[in-house]
Design a protein around this motif. Structure first.
Motif, mmCIF file in Angstrom:
data_model
loop_
_atom_site.group_PDB
_atom_site.id
_atom_site.type_symbol
_atom_site.label_atom_id
_atom_site.label_comp_id
_atom_site.label_asym_id
_atom_site.label_seq_id
_atom_site.Cartn_x
_atom_site.Cartn_y
_atom_site.Cartn_z
ATOM 1 N N UNK A 126 -18.725 0.935 -13.702
ATOM 2 C CA UNK A 126 -19.545 1.885 -13.174
ATOM 3 C C UNK A 126 -18.904 3.112 -12.324
ATOM 4 N N UNK A 127 -19.342 4.365 -12.597
ATOM 5 C CA UNK A 127 -18.561 5.318 -12.483
ATOM 6 C C UNK A 127 -20.200 6.631 -11.485
ATOM 7 N N UNK A 128 -19.809 6.509 -10.736
ATOM 8 C CA UNK A 128 -20.755 7.243 -9.546
ATOM 9 C C UNK A 128 -20.207 8.926 -9.706
ATOM 10 N N UNK A 129 -20.588 9.255 -11.239
ATOM 11 C CA UNK A 129 -20.431 10.582 -11.440
ATOM 12 C C UNK A 129 -21.228 11.902 -10.328
ATOM 13 N N UNK A 130 -20.763 13.063 -10.514
ATOM 14 C CA UNK A 130 -22.225 14.098 -9.954
ATOM 15 C C UNK A 130 -23.628 13.993 -11.113
ATOM 16 N N UNK A 131 -23.539 14.313 -12.198
ATOM 17 C CA UNK A 131 -24.315 13.601 -13.176
ATOM 18 C C UNK A 131 -24.702 12.231 -13.009
ATOM 19 N N UNK A 143 -8.867 5.841 -1.802
ATOM 20 C CA UNK A 143 -8.317 4.913 -2.535
ATOM 21 C C UNK A 143 -8.347 6.226 -4.294
ATOM 22 N N UNK A 144 -7.315 6.716 -5.279
ATOM 23 C CA UNK A 144 -7.321 7.278 -5.877
ATOM 24 C C UNK A 144 -7.201 6.339 -6.711
ATOM 25 N N UNK A 145 -7.237 7.146 -8.532
ATOM 26 C CA UNK A 145 -6.939 5.907 -9.370
ATOM 27 C C UNK A 145 -6.760 7.060 -10.605
ATOM 28 N N UNK A 146 -5.349 7.490 -11.154
ATOM 29 C CA UNK A 146 -5.569 7.844 -12.144
ATOM 30 C C UNK A 146 -5.460 7.219 -13.489
ATOM 31 N N UNK A 147 -6.463 7.893 -14.411
ATOM 32 C CA UNK A 147 -6.140 6.406 -15.787
ATOM 33 C C UNK A 147 -5.968 7.286 -17.251
ATOM 34 N N UNK A 148 -5.932 6.911 -18.020
ATOM 35 C CA UNK A 148 -5.951 7.277 -19.320
ATOM 36 C C UNK A 148 -7.423 6.801 -19.778
ATOM 37 N N UNK A 149 -8.229 7.711 -19.786
ATOM 38 C CA UNK A 149 -9.342 7.588 -20.820
ATOM 39 C C UNK A 149 -9.593 8.743 -22.098
ATOM 40 N N UNK A 209 -8.539 11.772 -12.499
ATOM 41 C CA UNK A 209 -8.603 10.748 -11.906
ATOM 42 C C UNK A 209 -9.898 10.121 -10.905
ATOM 43 N N UNK A 210 -9.636 9.026 -10.852
ATOM 44 C CA UNK A 210 -10.926 8.782 -10.026
ATOM 45 C C UNK A 210 -11.287 7.872 -8.899
ATOM 46 N N UNK A 211 -11.890 7.883 -7.621
ATOM 47 C CA UNK A 211 -12.373 7.764 -6.551
ATOM 48 C C UNK A 211 -12.469 6.156 -6.376
ATOM 49 N N UNK A 212 -12.057 5.388 -6.378
ATOM 50 C CA UNK A 212 -12.241 4.293 -6.330
ATOM 51 C C UNK A 212 -13.488 3.966 -5.500
ATOM 52 N N UNK A 213 -13.807 3.889 -4.761
ATOM 53 C CA UNK A 213 -15.192 4.238 -3.791
ATOM 54 C C UNK A 213 -16.279 4.434 -4.399
ATOM 55 N N UNK A 214 -16.377 4.945 -5.366
ATOM 56 C CA UNK A 214 -17.335 5.435 -5.979
ATOM 57 C C UNK A 214 -17.708 4.469 -7.396
ATOM 58 N N UNK A 215 -16.358 3.436 -7.630
ATOM 59 C CA UNK A 215 -16.528 2.648 -8.726
ATOM 60 C C UNK A 215 -16.716 1.380 -9.002
ATOM 61 N N UNK A 216 -18.130 0.841 -9.236
ATOM 62 C CA UNK A 216 -18.873 -0.365 -9.138
ATOM 63 C C UNK A 216 -18.220 -1.465 -10.817
ATOM 64 N N UNK A 217 -18.597 -3.403 -11.037
ATOM 65 C CA UNK A 217 -18.446 -3.604 -11.137
ATOM 66 C C UNK A 217 -17.506 -3.730 -12.415
ATOM 67 N N UNK A 218 -16.127 -3.177 -11.514
ATOM 68 C CA UNK A 218 -14.943 -3.615 -12.659
ATOM 69 C C UNK A 218 -14.867 -4.454 -13.222
ATOM 70 N N UNK A 219 -14.569 -4.450 -14.261
ATOM 71 C CA UNK A 219 -13.582 -5.889 -14.818
ATOM 72 C C UNK A 219 -12.300 -5.791 -15.845
#
Length: 310
Positions: free
Chosen positions: A155-160, A179-185, A191-201
């Motif tokens: 789950x990612x905390x985006x602007x919206x 921490x930043x995580x570039x990823x293929x979506x 580019x995702x900021x790791x501190x804005x990520x939750x419930x990682x699986x």
């Protein structure tokens, strides 16, 4: 005291390979019986060695085995603990439990005079950062997923608002306190900021075509972007030399390829330099900086106008 041959056996044993007692005996030029005594002694010490029986059997070690002890000089031990002091300031450091292990268990095994030396040095060195909350298991999981080419969901905390994401990480990097995580979506690299990520699986889905972080960074200049030219003041150039983004400044000028998708991020970074930098080109980045400056000034104009009217 462990003899050198047994220590060498510990270093040699690898969870990816299997060794027979005869192979080890030939390698170390001793009898099979001597090797078997060495292996028995290592097992008694707790080295996670196990035997596979049968015609193709042999000796292996568990993947998460205890590795050989560190053999450091006094200067190396001092340097190690200073590195730990620095790493303590970086939140969410992958496999961060090593800090506590070394700082406590390994430290307790050092001679008293070396312990006193380390304690004294800690009183005379400081790293001026502000450590955040440590959640190293998150970065550890992301790094493991990248190495194994596996997808992650989170789950990612985006602007919206909060949204669910599934992506294939290239790796993680630490910059300016985050921490930043570039990823293929799907078909995009985000580019995702790791501190804005939750419930990682970490998922079982694999994609061997996903590049490594180092490969992605090397290809940065090939991405859709434009050459940016900045002119720094003498003071600004000194600051930029310590900035990971603009450290290649030369003769008060910086040139580099910046993807258009990162113009807003770059503009915000440039605002922190105030009058110490000017965007020479491209016009689009100039406009981004100008608009942000206008927005900042507007807040103060409105405040002064409200005070004047009251």
């Amino acid at each position: 005291m462990m003899n050198q041959r047994r220590l060498a056996i510990m270093r040699l044993m690898d969870s990816r390979h299997k060794f027979t007692a005869r192979e080890l005996a030939e390698r170390f030029e001793v009898s099979v019986r001597t090797i078997q005594r060495d292996l028995d002694a290592l097992q008694t010490m707790g080295f996670p060695l196990y035997t596979e029986v049968g015609v193709n059997g042999g000796y292996r070690v568990l993947p998460n085995r205890i590795l050989p002890p560190l053999q450091l000089t006094q200067q190396e031990a001092l340097g190690l603990f200073m590195m730990l002091e620095y790493l303590e300031q970086i939140p969410d450091f992958p496999y961060g439990m090593i800090r506590e292990h070394l700082a406590e268990q390994y430290f307790s095994t050092l001679p008293a005079d070396v312990q006193e030396r380390i304690a004294g040095m800690r009183e005379h060195i400081a790293f001026m950062q502000h450590p955040g909350e440590h959640r190293e298991s998150l970065t550890s999981d992301l790094l493991t997923a990248a190495v194994e080419k596996r997808a992650v969901s989170f789950m990612y905390q985006a602007r919206n608002g909060l949204k669910k994401v599934k992506a294939h990480p290239f790796g993680i990097y630490y910059e300016q306190g985050y921490w930043y995580m570039p990823a293929r979506n799907k078909d995009h690299v985000l580019l995702y900021r790791v501190d804005r990520m939750q419930q990682v699986m970490v998922l079982d889905q694999r994609d061997e075509s996903v590049p490594t972080l180092k490969t992605w960074l090397k290809q940065a200049e090939d991405r859709d972007g434009e050459e940016v030219v900045l002119r720094f003041t003498e003071f600004g150039a000194r600051i930029a030399a310590s900035d990971a983004l603009f450290s290649t400044v030369s003769d008060q000028e910086w040139r580099g390829i910046v993807p258009r998708s990162e113009f807003s991020f770059t503009a915000r970074r440039l605002l922190s330099y105030g009058p110490e930098v000017k965007v020479v080109s491209p016009p689009e980045l100039q406009e981004r900086v100008r608009v942000m400056l206008e927005q900042g000034l507007a807040q103060y104009r409105n405040e002064f106008r409200d005070k004047w009217e009251n």
